[in-house]
Design an enzyme around this catalytic site. Structure first.
Site, mmCIF file in Angstrom:
data_model
loop_
_atom_site.group_PDB
_atom_site.id
_atom_site.type_symbol
_atom_site.label_atom_id
_atom_site.label_comp_id
_atom_site.label_asym_id
_atom_site.label_seq_id
_atom_site.Cartn_x
_atom_site.Cartn_y
_atom_site.Cartn_z
ATOM 1 N N ILE B 14 0.917 -1.081 -0.074
ATOM 2 C CA ILE B 14 -0.092 -0.009 -0.021
ATOM 3 C C ILE B 14 0.934 1.304 -0.057
ATOM 4 O O ILE B 14 1.257 1.885 1.113
ATOM 5 C CB ILE B 14 -0.930 0.159 1.091
ATOM 6 C CG1 ILE B 14 -1.858 -1.308 1.275
ATOM 7 C CG2 ILE B 14 -1.903 1.113 1.066
ATOM 8 C CD1 ILE B 14 -2.962 -1.242 2.280
ATOM 9 N N HIS B 15 1.387 1.613 -1.004
ATOM 10 C CA HIS B 15 2.189 2.800 -1.294
ATOM 11 C C HIS B 15 1.482 3.876 -1.281
ATOM 12 O O HIS B 15 0.167 4.050 -1.291
ATOM 13 C CB HIS B 15 3.282 2.437 -2.278
ATOM 14 C CG HIS B 15 2.511 2.521 -3.761
ATOM 15 N ND1 HIS B 15 2.708 3.418 -4.910
ATOM 16 C CD2 HIS B 15 2.016 1.233 -4.337
ATOM 17 C CE1 HIS B 15 1.799 2.827 -5.762
ATOM 18 N NE2 HIS B 15 1.501 1.782 -5.597
#
Lengths: 537, 85
Positions: B14-15
């Site tokens: 989850i950037h």
């Protein structure tokens, strides 16, 4: 002359004077404020201004480096709006009755430190983003800007660290290279440098005294020369000139067909090992992907990747390539690529052991999961499948039986699938020798020259002592390749080469003459080989 | 409360970018949306909190939705995860 070694970010040579770049922020002093509400309003105003600046930077970055890399500035705006970040600042202002600059700087340090302490390299690199947005707000509050002006002459920028926004703000016509002490090769600044094609080095102990001195950045070897002598300068000027000429020539080849002067067309595809390599594929104008090594999905996972996980990756690659061919090789582990959860036995001779298709046929459930994901993804682009390490007709028939069962199951379930070419890798002498029989069973051949060489010459490539016995152009190997290409042509199917030999420019002409229809190479070789082919008779 | 599980397929986890879009999406819904992982939990309206979970490829995330319109909200968010993460 002094020399310093750093970590390489982007190839290329830069020659010119150094500009020492420093953030002229000064010390941020903690001050008491009487009117807390006025201070909160000051912060809100500065934040709004910062968001506005980020919007402008985003526009500039879209123009210079494209939408994908410009997104970082959108993320910066979002970070500035974060609830925890803002709560921390307003709390500090309210409860401690302090100035906004100090509250922003402290909050920024706190969150930057949190990211710096995370395990994952990607998240560590986000520490710089938090610092960047906090510095921006502080600059607005104090009214002091950074010294963005690089001056009249093009310079090599030397800095402790560079934030992505600083990198984008700089005038590219005045910027020769970056050299920084901090930062990672994974940071946004590094990515931007690569995208803009600017030579860059990191991890060098920089000195303020270098300001104004003459220097050379060798991005290929990772060396910085300060005060180089005349001979070194001459040497690098020559290198730089050659590099520029080469690059210009290669750029003109983008969008051009890969075809010989007599009109023989060759498909020039790229080899990739991960979905993240796609940018390089597109940048180098590959006409498709000739070898997508699917094993990274298994190597980077702690357990068997699910059908859904695989489907998402294959789908993304197919969609990104937008109708261009994507040849995905099914699982090729064993030998030098081991995965714990497969629980494979130790083998005395792993290169001749249980690997690739042999694993797939002994564990059909693993194979079927991958095939289902591949066929489902085929509805989203032009996917072809190739099977590695084939030695017999029986194996190919077994594979075809499994694959047609899966296609049937998917059709019955109403799941759309595309037209999928199914081919095999020719990487064992056995497969090459019976290629006339195999050609009747499949849609294409792709010659894996690394294994074919090792098995034909009985030479382990990992063993450096065997070097004197090794001949990459051994006549036996070339005869096998010629035979495979001929047998394919007679059966009306096409042959490609996806091993290292495919990028061997001494052999390009020979391969074209043999009638090889496709060469799949590392993205960086696409344009140089296109040049060679276009010059062939 | 409605919950679903999801295993991250995106190779960087989850950037920043999808986390930012998730926050924007979460803010449209009145229900409380919480991400839970082995390391802790975060409100889906908070970008830094989500990023601080350091969710990587292959990690399993449990998403809990409670409050107004929770069923429909959970569906929208699950769809978001499938498309973007």
């Amino acid at each position: 002359m002094e020399q310093y070694i750093g970590k390489k970010v982007f190839n290329g040579v830069a020659i010119g004077p150094i500009k020492f770049y420093s953030k002229e922020q000064g010390q941020i002093v903690r001050k008491h404020v009487d009117d807390v509400n006025a201070e909160l309003a000051r912060y809100e105003e500065a934040k709004a201004k910062a968001v506005e600046q980020l919007g402008e930077l985003y526009e500039k970055a879209v123009q210079e480096v494209g939408e994908v890399h410009a997104q970082i500035f959108e993320v910066h705006s979002m970070l500035l709006e974060d609830e925890d970040y803002n709560d921390s600042i307003s709390n500090m202002i309210t409860t401690q009755e302090i100035n906004a600059e100090y509250a922003v700087a402290m909050t920024g340090d706190h969150f930057a430190e949190m990211f710096a302490n995370m395990e994952d390299e990607y998240f560590q690199a986000r520490s710089a983003d938090i610092k960047d947005i906090s510095d921006r707000v502080v600059s607005i509050l104090t009214g002091k800007g950074n010294s963005d002006d690089l001056g009249e002459e093009p310079v090599i920028v030397v800095a402790e660290d560079l934030a992505p926004s600083e990198t984008v703000k700089m005038d590219k016509t005045k910027l020769l290279a970056f050299v920084t002490k901090l930062g990672s090769t994974n940071s946004h600044t590094a990515i931007l440098a690569r995208t803009m094609g600017i030579p860059a080095l990191i991890g060098i102990e920089i000195q303020k005294e270098w300001d104004g001195k003459f220097a050379i950045v060798d991005g290929k070897e990772g060396i910085l020369y300060v005060d180089p002598d005349e001979t070194t300068i001459m040497e690098y000027r020559k290198l730089k000139k050659e590099e520029e000429e080469r690059n210009q020539l290669y750029q003109t080849l983008k969008g051009k067909e890969t075809v010989t002067r007599s009109g023989q067309k060759v498909h020039l595809y790229a080899n990739i090992g991960n979905a993240t390599d796609l940018a390089m594929v597109l940048m180098n104008d590959a006409e498709g992907i000739g070898l997508f090594r699917s094993e990274f999905l298994y190597l980077e996972s702690r357990d068997y990747p699910t059908e859904e996980e695989q489907f998402q990756v294959y789908k993304r690659v197919a969609e990104t390539m937008a109708g261009k061919k994507v040849i995905i090789r099914t699982l090729d582990i064993g030998a030098d690529k081991q995965v714990d959860y497969f629980d494979l036995d130790q083998e005395d001779n792993p290169a001749l052991g249980l690997r690739a298709i042999r694993i797939c046929l002994s564990r059909p459930e693993v194979f079927k999961t991958q095939l289902r994901a591949l066929f489902r993804a085929s509805a989203f682009g032009n996917i072809a499948i190739m099977y590695p390490m084939i030695t017999s007709l029986e194996e190919v028939r077994q594979i075809k039986e499994i694959s047609s069962t899966i296609k049937k199951e998917l059709k019955e379930a109403g799941i759309p699938i595309g037209e999928v070419e199914e081919g095999i890798m020719i990487e064992t002498p056995a497969a090459a020798i019976i290629s006339d029989l195999l050609a009747k069973e499949v849609d294409f051949f792709s010659i894996g020259t690394n294994d074919l060489t090792q098995y034909t010459l009985a030479i382990d490539r990992q063993n450096s002592k065997l070097e004197p016995f090794y001949n990459a152009h051994h006549e036996a190997l070339l005869r096998l390749i010629r035979m495979v290409a001929k047998n394919a042509q007679e059966a009306g199917i096409w042959t490609g080469i996806c091993g290292e030999l495919g990028a061997d420019m001494e052999l390009t002409e020979t391969f074209v003459e043999m009638g090889i229809a496709e060469l799949s190479v590392s993205p960086g070789y696409i344009l140089p080989i296109r040049k060679i082919i276009r010059e062939l008779k | 409360m409605v919950a679903f599980h999801y295993t991250i397929t995106d190779e960087v986890g989850i950037h920043a970018r999808p986390a930012g879009i998730l926050v924007q999406e979460a803010k449209k819904h009145p229900a409380t949306i919480t991400l839970k992982t082995a390391k802790g939990s975060a409100d889906a309206r908070k970008l830094l909190a989500i990023m601080s979970l350091g969710v990587k490829q292959g990690d399993e995330v449990t998403v809990e939705v409670s409050g107004e319109n929770e069923e429909a909200t959970a569906q929208v968010i699950e769809e978001f995860f499938k498309t973007n993460l």
